[in-house]
Design a protein around this motif. Structure first.
Motif, mmCIF file in Angstrom:
data_model
loop_
_atom_site.group_PDB
_atom_site.id
_atom_site.type_symbol
_atom_site.label_atom_id
_atom_site.label_comp_id
_atom_site.label_asym_id
_atom_site.label_seq_id
_atom_site.Cartn_x
_atom_site.Cartn_y
_atom_site.Cartn_z
ATOM 1 N N MET A 1 0.833 -1.191 0.000
ATOM 2 C CA MET A 1 0.000 0.000 0.000
ATOM 3 C C MET A 1 0.881 1.259 0.000
ATOM 4 S SD MET A 1 -3.097 1.107 2.553
ATOM 5 C CE MET A 1 -2.058 1.289 3.974
ATOM 6 N N ARG A 2 1.971 1.233 0.740
ATOM 7 C CA ARG A 2 2.855 2.397 0.797
ATOM 8 C C ARG A 2 3.529 2.655 -0.556
ATOM 9 N NH1 ARG A 2 5.839 2.498 6.638
ATOM 10 N NH2 ARG A 2 3.950 2.320 7.892
ATOM 11 N N VAL A 3 3.952 1.594 -1.226
ATOM 12 C CA VAL A 3 4.580 1.754 -2.546
ATOM 13 C C VAL A 3 3.564 2.300 -3.547
ATOM 14 C CG1 VAL A 3 5.580 0.486 -4.497
ATOM 15 C CG2 VAL A 3 6.387 0.038 -2.171
ATOM 16 N N GLU A 4 2.335 1.773 -3.506
ATOM 17 C CA GLU A 4 1.289 2.278 -4.401
ATOM 18 C C GLU A 4 1.007 3.753 -4.127
ATOM 19 O OE1 GLU A 4 -2.105 -0.279 -3.953
ATOM 20 O OE2 GLU A 4 -1.076 -1.988 -4.859
ATOM 21 N N CYS A 5 1.008 4.118 -2.868
ATOM 22 C CA CYS A 5 0.766 5.521 -2.499
ATOM 23 C C CYS A 5 1.897 6.410 -3.011
ATOM 24 C CB CYS A 5 0.637 5.633 -0.988
ATOM 25 S SG CYS A 5 0.231 7.291 -0.423
ATOM 26 N N MET A 6 3.142 5.966 -2.835
ATOM 27 C CA MET A 6 4.281 6.770 -3.322
ATOM 28 C C MET A 6 4.262 6.879 -4.845
ATOM 29 S SD MET A 6 7.472 5.832 -0.782
ATOM 30 C CE MET A 6 7.498 4.114 -1.195
ATOM 31 N N THR A 7 3.898 5.785 -5.515
ATOM 32 C CA THR A 7 3.804 5.806 -6.981
ATOM 33 C C THR A 7 2.718 6.782 -7.421
ATOM 34 O OG1 THR A 7 4.523 3.511 -7.082
ATOM 35 C CG2 THR A 7 3.423 4.391 -9.032
ATOM 36 N N PHE A 8 1.574 6.721 -6.761
ATOM 37 C CA PHE A 8 0.471 7.626 -7.073
ATOM 38 C C PHE A 8 0.894 9.080 -6.870
ATOM 39 C CE2 PHE A 8 -3.272 10.059 -5.658
ATOM 40 C CZ PHE A 8 -4.065 9.931 -6.784
ATOM 41 N N MET A 9 1.589 9.354 -5.776
ATOM 42 C CA MET A 9 2.034 10.725 -5.502
ATOM 43 C C MET A 9 3.008 11.199 -6.583
ATOM 44 S SD MET A 9 2.424 10.539 -1.351
ATOM 45 C CE MET A 9 3.496 11.944 -1.294
ATOM 46 N N GLY A 10 3.891 10.303 -7.040
ATOM 47 C CA GLY A 10 4.827 10.673 -8.103
ATOM 48 C C GLY A 10 4.109 10.972 -9.401
#
Length: 152
Positions: free
Chosen positions: A42-51
């Motif tokens: 979930m954290r990686v998906e969130c960071m990807t989304f933010m990028g």
């Protein structure tokens, strides 16, 4: 399940290497460390989304600035309203006597279609409404934009 087996395999490998005084290869260490982070997916998906959002926001911002610059140039141009008024007058003249005549404005999206309206008279064959508009516009308006405006 696959992740658990991979991490178990890496942990086994780490224990064997540690017994020999060696360390895991960096990619293996990364996988092991990532598995230890709570809610890592979930954290990686969130960071990807933010990028992606930041990148998209940059593109949108550049396009909005370009549109603002174009609007400033168009508003400052004194010849463009004369050309557009000529198009409006010609359209009203062509539609005189119909329910489409005597308009005070028109859709800008109609401008690229001016070349599609062709003359039917034999002596005017091949001429379009765009040709007529260019002929009807005052000569000093033929160059709508100054050279520096064209650079935009």
């Amino acid at each position: 399940q696959v992740q658990m087996r991979v991490v178990a395999s890496i942990n086994t490998k780490a224990a064997q290497l540690a017994a020999k005084g060696q360390a895991l290869a960096p990619p293996d260490a990364l996988v092991r460390d990532l598995h230890g982070i709570p809610q890592v997916q979930m954290r990686v998906e969130c960071m990807t989304f933010m990028g992606v959002c930041a990148q998209t926001a940059g593109v949108v911002t550049r396009e909005l600035l370009r549109m603002r610059d174009c609007a400033v140039v168009l508003r400052a141009n004194v010849r463009l309203p004369m050309v557009l008024n000529t198009v409006l007058q010609i359209g009203n003249h062509l539609n005189d006597g119909t329910n489409k005549g005597n308009f005070s404005n028109f859709a800008v999206s109609a401008l690229p279609q001016l070349h599609q309206f062709k003359a039917t008279a034999a002596k005017l064959q091949g001429l379009s409404l765009l040709h007529y508009v260019v002929a009807a516009v005052p000569a000093d308006c033929h160059q709508i934009f100054d050279e520096e405006e064209q650079q935009m």
